[in-house]
Each structure stands twice: as C-alpha cells, then as structure tokens.
Design a protein around this motif. Structure first.
Motif, short mmCIF file in Angstrom:
data_model
loop_
_atom_site.label_atom_id
_atom_site.label_comp_id
_atom_site.label_asym_id
_atom_site.label_seq_id
_atom_site.Cartn_x
_atom_site.Cartn_y
_atom_site.Cartn_z
N TRP A 71 8.13 -0.79 -9.47
CA TRP A 71 8.79 0.49 -9.18
C TRP A 71 10.12 0.29 -8.46
N ALA A 76 7.93 1.32 0.25
CA ALA A 76 8.92 2.33 0.66
C ALA A 76 9.60 1.88 1.95
N ALA A 110 9.79 1.65 -3.58
CA ALA A 110 9.68 3.06 -4.01
C ALA A 110 10.66 3.95 -3.24
N MET A 124 13.11 5.48 -0.19
CA MET A 124 12.91 5.74 1.23
C MET A 124 11.49 6.28 1.43
N ASP A 125 10.96 6.02 2.60
CA ASP A 125 9.62 6.52 2.90
C ASP A 125 9.70 8.03 3.20
N LEU A 126 9.09 8.79 2.32
CA LEU A 126 9.24 10.25 2.42
C LEU A 126 8.65 10.79 3.73
N ASP A 147 0.83 -1.22 0.00
CA ASP A 147 0.00 0.00 0.00
C ASP A 147 0.86 1.26 0.00
N LYS A 148 2.10 1.15 0.42
CA LYS A 148 3.04 2.29 0.36
C LYS A 148 4.13 2.02 -0.66
N ARG A 149 3.84 1.19 -1.60
CA ARG A 149 4.74 0.82 -2.70
C ARG A 149 6.10 0.35 -2.18
N SER A 196 14.70 9.61 -8.49
CA SER A 196 13.63 10.61 -8.43
C SER A 196 13.94 11.74 -7.45
N1 COA Z 1 7.40 7.33 0.60
C1 COA Z 1 6.24 7.39 1.27
N2 COA Z 1 5.07 7.03 0.74
C2 COA Z 1 5.08 6.55 -0.51
C3 COA Z 1 6.26 6.45 -1.26
C4 COA Z 1 7.46 6.86 -0.65
N3 COA Z 1 8.64 6.78 -1.26
N4 COA Z 1 5.95 5.96 -2.47
C5 COA Z 1 4.62 5.75 -2.46
N5 COA Z 1 4.11 6.10 -1.28
C6 COA Z 1 2.70 6.03 -0.84
C7 COA Z 1 1.87 7.17 -1.41
O1 COA Z 1 2.04 8.34 -0.62
C8 COA Z 1 0.50 6.57 -1.31
O2 COA Z 1 0.07 6.64 0.02
P1 COA Z 1 -1.49 6.91 0.41
O3 COA Z 1 -2.24 5.82 -0.27
O4 COA Z 1 -1.51 6.82 1.88
O5 COA Z 1 -1.79 8.26 -0.17
C9 COA Z 1 0.74 5.11 -1.64
O6 COA Z 1 2.12 4.87 -1.37
C10 COA Z 1 0.49 4.78 -3.09
O7 COA Z 1 1.22 5.69 -3.87
P2 COA Z 1 0.69 6.24 -5.26
O8 COA Z 1 1.54 7.41 -5.61
O9 COA Z 1 -0.78 6.47 -5.19
O10 COA Z 1 0.97 4.96 -6.16
P3 COA Z 1 1.28 4.85 -7.73
O11 COA Z 1 1.38 3.39 -7.97
O12 COA Z 1 0.34 5.66 -8.52
O13 COA Z 1 2.73 5.52 -7.93
C11 COA Z 1 5.09 5.82 -7.41
C12 COA Z 1 3.87 4.87 -7.40
C13 COA Z 1 6.21 5.00 -6.79
C14 COA Z 1 5.44 6.24 -8.85
C15 COA Z 1 4.79 7.09 -6.57
O14 COA Z 1 4.16 6.73 -5.35
C16 COA Z 1 6.02 7.89 -6.25
O15 COA Z 1 6.49 8.66 -7.06
N6 COA Z 1 6.60 7.70 -5.04
C17 COA Z 1 7.79 8.38 -4.60
C18 COA Z 1 9.01 7.72 -5.23
C19 COA Z 1 10.29 8.41 -4.80
O16 COA Z 1 10.55 9.54 -5.11
N7 COA Z 1 11.15 7.67 -4.11
C20 COA Z 1 12.44 8.11 -3.78
C21 COA Z 1 12.55 8.32 -2.33
S1 COA Z 1 14.27 8.42 -1.90
#
Ligand code: COA
Length: 276
Positions: A111, A28, A64, A66-68, A24-26, A137
């Motif tokens: 991802w 992270a 995905a 680190m967890d932001l 659910d948090k991909r 990213s």
């Molecule tokens: N940190 C925290 N939360 C994250 C996350 C991350 N790196 N990547 C995804 N999530 C969470 C989203 O906030 C969302 O949470 P919510 O349902 O509580 O709102 C959930 O995971 C699903 O993400 P969503 O963006 O809706 O999924 P998607 O399949 O459409 O897109 C990604 C997936 C990976 C493209 C997109 O989530 C993204 O760009 N994430 C950040 C990636 C990133 O920059 N990582 C580098 C960190 S060092």
C-alpha cells in the motif's frame, strides 16, 4: 512496542535498509514515527559503511499515508499549534530525505497512499511491486492531497493523469504507477528485493561526491530557467571538485591512458582513486 521500534533498520553490504514498522497500522505515519524516522536518517546519513539507503515497509504495506487518528484527529484536538507541530515533524524528515547525502531508493512493497507520496518523492529512485497499490485517497475522506502530495503527482505524472489521480481517488497498481511515472519501474513482488539490490549495486559503484551533486542538480534545475540551470551546474561541478578533485582525473585517466573502461558503457573503478 517501544517508540523506537516504529522504524527499524539494518546495514548490509553498504545498503541501509530502513523500514516503516507499524504493520498492524499499515505503516501509517504517526507523529512518533515521524520523529523517529528523522533520528534514524540522521544516524545513518554520514556513516562510512552506508552507500545507499532503501526505504521500505514491514508487512503488506509500504506506507498507508498519514495516521488518520494520531496525525490528524489527535493533533487537531490540540488546536492549530498541534497541527503545525505534526506537519513540521513529518515535513522535516521528508526534506532530510530529499536532500540526503546518499542516494535513496523507495522499495514499494504494498500500500502507498496520500501522505506516503512525500517520502516516495523524497527518494531519488522508486521501484514498486506490480502488486502494490497507490492512491491519492484524501479526496475519498474529504480533504485535498496536502503535504506536497498534489505537487508530487503533478511533478511526476502527465497533467491529465495527475488530475485524474487526484480528483477520482481511484487506486492504481504498481504497474500502472510505473506507466504513469510515479515510480521508475515495477516488478513482481517476488523479484522486488533482488531488483533493488541490483540497482543499489549500480549506485554503489559511482563516485559518491558526484552522485550527491548530480541528484541535487536534478531536483534544483527542475525549477530553473535554462540560463539559471546552466550557471548552477557550472557552480555545482566546481563545488563538487572542491570536495573531490581526483575523481574526474581518475575517470579520464582510466579511459584515455589506461583504456580500462568506456564511460558510455560503465563506471570507472573508484577503488583505484587516490584518497584525499
Ligand atoms: N491511519 C490510521 N490507521 C490506519 C491507516 C491510516 N492511514 N491505514 C490503516 N490503518 C489501520 C486501520 O485503522 C486498522 O486499524 P485497527 O486494526 O486498529 O482497526 C489497521 O490499520 C489495518 O487496516 P485495515 O483497513 O484493516 O487493513 P487493509 O489491509 O484491509 O487495508 C488500507 C489497508 C491501507 C487500504 C486501508 O487501511 C486504508 O484505506 N487506509 C487509509 C489510507 C489513506 O487514506 N491514507 C491517506 C492518509 S493521508
């Protein structure tokens, strides 16, 4: 979900399948996940029924990054100590994986962003789905790719590609990641698991002492001069011999005396080797 469930694993046919399990948090990497992953790696490392470890992700994501929220924002709110603690926990399991006792394969099913490049690089081999998506990213949300990620890119890719990848933040497909040498190869997602099982099967046939020595050697000599590498490799082989003096004797015997295999084309039968 309990804090333990953020990482799940099973062992089948000497392959440990370890999964990031926060779909659910991909997947992270939160501090909870990082702490649990280190425990799981330690639990599996010296098990006799594990010969290869595969790291993969539940759902549509490998990881995905680190967890932001939990890794960056929440720990920053605790001050420098919070940030340093979270970094240490993440880097600890990546380091454990880089020097793991067993050979490791990243099975990149979806991802793969930013902080995921730490574990990607920590795995000895990496096979991706064509459909996977990779990206540094960080630049897109305002930081440089830290946690070793920039180093992973420059180690793996040609310099021009690493620079492009780092400063554009453009996502690339699994196929492109294979072309840029970020992974060994990519295959259609539907064939990913079969290909990884096939590759694990190749590794499972090798002498485990030798494969550990060889994979460490690749990582070590990368940063050595030729002279130092030559010396290191002599010492590393001698150290491996002290763990397993029979391996090379058996390998030679099966070729020279038994004419049972050809080393250029395959591996000696380790099941026939005398136990220490
Ligand atoms: N940190 C925290 N939360 C994250 C996350 C991350 N790196 N990547 C995804 N999530 C969470 C989203 O906030 C969302 O949470 P919510 O349902 O509580 O709102 C959930 O995971 C699903 O993400 P969503 O963006 O809706 O999924 P998607 O399949 O459409 O897109 C990604 C997936 C990976 C493209 C997109 O989530 C993204 O760009 N994430 C950040 C990636 C990133 O920059 N990582 C580098 C960190 S060092």
């Amino acid at each position: 979900m309990s804090s333990k469930d953020v990482v799940v694993y099973s062992v089948e046919n000497r392959i440990a399948w370890v999964k990031f399990n926060r779909p659910d948090k991909r997947n992270a990497q939160s501090p909870t996940l990082n702490r649990r992953m280190l425990e799981v790696l330690e639990e599996l490392e010296f098990r006799d029924d594990v010969g290869v470890l595969v790291l993969t992700g539940e759902g549509t994501s490998w990881c995905a990054g680190m967890d932001l929220q939990e890794y960056f924002r929440d720990t920053a709110a605790k001050g420098l100590g919070g940030t340093r603690k979270a970094q240490a926990e993440a880097y600890a399991w990546w380091r454990k994986l880089r020097w793991y006792q067993k050979p490791t394969i990243a099975m990149v099913n979806g991802w793969c962003f930013g902080g995921a490049y730490g574990p990607l690089n920590a795995c000895d081999l990496a096979i991706a789905a064509d459909e996977a998506t990779f990206g540094l990213s960080e630049i897109n949300w305002g930081i440089l790719p830290g946690g070793g990620a920039t180093k992973v890119a420059t180690n793996a890719m040609a310099w021009r590609d690493a620079m492009y990848h780092t400063i554009t933040g453009e996502p690339i497909s699994g196929s492109k990641a294979a072309q840029w040498k970020l992974v060994n190869e990519s295959v259609p997602l539907a064939k990913l698991k079969d290909r990884v099982i096939e590759l694990a099967g190749v590794l499972l046939k090798k002498n485990p002492v030798t494969i550990k020595a060889a994979k460490d050697a690749v990582r070590r000599v990368t940063e050595m001069t030729y002279e130092n590498a030559e010396d290191y490799l002599i010492r590393a082989q001698e150290a491996a011999d002290s763990f397993d003096a029979e391996g090379r004797k058996e390998g030679l015997k099966q070729f020279l005396d038994d004419k049972a295999y050809k080393p250029g084309l395959g591996t000696y039968d380790i099941s026939k080797q005398k136990k220490k």
